[in-house]
Motif scaffolding. Structure first.
Motif, short mmCIF file in Angstrom:
data_model
loop_
_atom_site.label_atom_id
_atom_site.label_comp_id
_atom_site.label_asym_id
_atom_site.label_seq_id
_atom_site.Cartn_x
_atom_site.Cartn_y
_atom_site.Cartn_z
N SER A 44 6.46 -9.29 5.59
CA SER A 44 5.71 -8.55 6.61
C SER A 44 6.24 -7.14 6.81
CB SER A 44 5.71 -9.31 7.94
OG SER A 44 7.01 -9.37 8.49
N TYR A 45 7.55 -6.94 6.65
CA TYR A 45 8.11 -5.59 6.79
C TYR A 45 7.63 -4.66 5.69
CZ TYR A 45 11.41 -7.45 10.22
OH TYR A 45 11.98 -8.03 11.32
N HIS A 46 7.34 -5.22 4.52
CA HIS A 46 6.93 -4.40 3.39
C HIS A 46 5.42 -4.36 3.18
CE1 HIS A 46 11.19 -5.31 2.53
NE2 HIS A 46 11.19 -4.04 2.17
N TYR A 47 4.67 -5.04 4.03
CA TYR A 47 3.22 -5.08 3.90
C TYR A 47 2.65 -3.78 4.45
CZ TYR A 47 -1.43 -7.11 3.74
OH TYR A 47 -2.73 -7.39 3.42
N PRO A 48 1.80 -3.10 3.70
CA PRO A 48 1.24 -1.83 4.18
C PRO A 48 0.30 -2.04 5.37
CG PRO A 48 0.30 -2.42 2.06
CD PRO A 48 1.35 -3.44 2.37
N PHE A 49 0.50 -1.25 6.42
CA PHE A 49 -0.31 -1.40 7.63
C PHE A 49 -1.72 -0.84 7.47
CE2 PHE A 49 3.99 -1.51 9.43
CZ PHE A 49 3.90 -2.69 10.14
N ASN A 50 -1.90 0.14 6.59
CA ASN A 50 -3.20 0.78 6.48
C ASN A 50 -4.09 0.17 5.40
OD1 ASN A 50 -1.73 1.58 4.33
ND2 ASN A 50 -2.06 3.78 4.56
N GLN A 51 -3.68 -0.95 4.83
CA GLN A 51 -4.49 -1.60 3.80
C GLN A 51 -5.62 -2.37 4.48
OE1 GLN A 51 -2.25 -4.16 1.24
NE2 GLN A 51 -4.01 -4.82 0.09
N PRO A 52 -6.88 -2.12 4.07
CA PRO A 52 -7.99 -2.85 4.67
C PRO A 52 -7.97 -4.33 4.26
CG PRO A 52 -8.78 -1.49 2.87
CD PRO A 52 -7.31 -1.17 3.05
N ALA A 53 -8.47 -5.17 5.13
CA ALA A 53 -8.53 -6.59 4.83
C ALA A 53 -9.60 -6.85 3.77
CB ALA A 53 -8.87 -7.35 6.10
N ASN A 54 -9.32 -7.80 2.87
CA ASN A 54 -10.27 -8.19 1.85
C ASN A 54 -11.16 -9.30 2.43
OD1 ASN A 54 -11.69 -8.90 -0.38
ND2 ASN A 54 -9.95 -9.50 -1.63
N LEU A 55 -12.35 -8.95 2.84
CA LEU A 55 -13.25 -9.90 3.48
C LEU A 55 -14.27 -10.48 2.51
CD1 LEU A 55 -13.92 -7.94 6.78
CD2 LEU A 55 -12.25 -9.72 6.36
#
Length: 57
Positions: A44-55
């Motif tokens: 979670s610390y390395h997960y990009p915050f601005n990546q859109p969710a894949n819906l």
């Protein structure tokens, strides 16, 4: 069902054993290991915050 339990000792014993097993299973508490928690936090610390969710899944 109540009548069947009352008339069949084996069925009643199976029913009572099943109730006991259910009560025992309800008391089981699963706790993740420290390693599992650290791996989740590390991800979670390395997960990009601005990546859109894949819906589209």
């Amino acid at each position: 069902m109540i009548e069947a339990l009352a008339l069949d000792d084996d069925l009643m014993n199976f029913y009572l054993d099943s109730l006991e097993l259910r009560q025992q299973m309800d008391r089981i508490v699963r706790v993740p290991s420290d390693q599992a928690i650290q791996r989740i936090l590390g991800f979670s610390y390395h997960y990009p915050f601005n990546q859109p969710a894949n819906l589209s899944v």
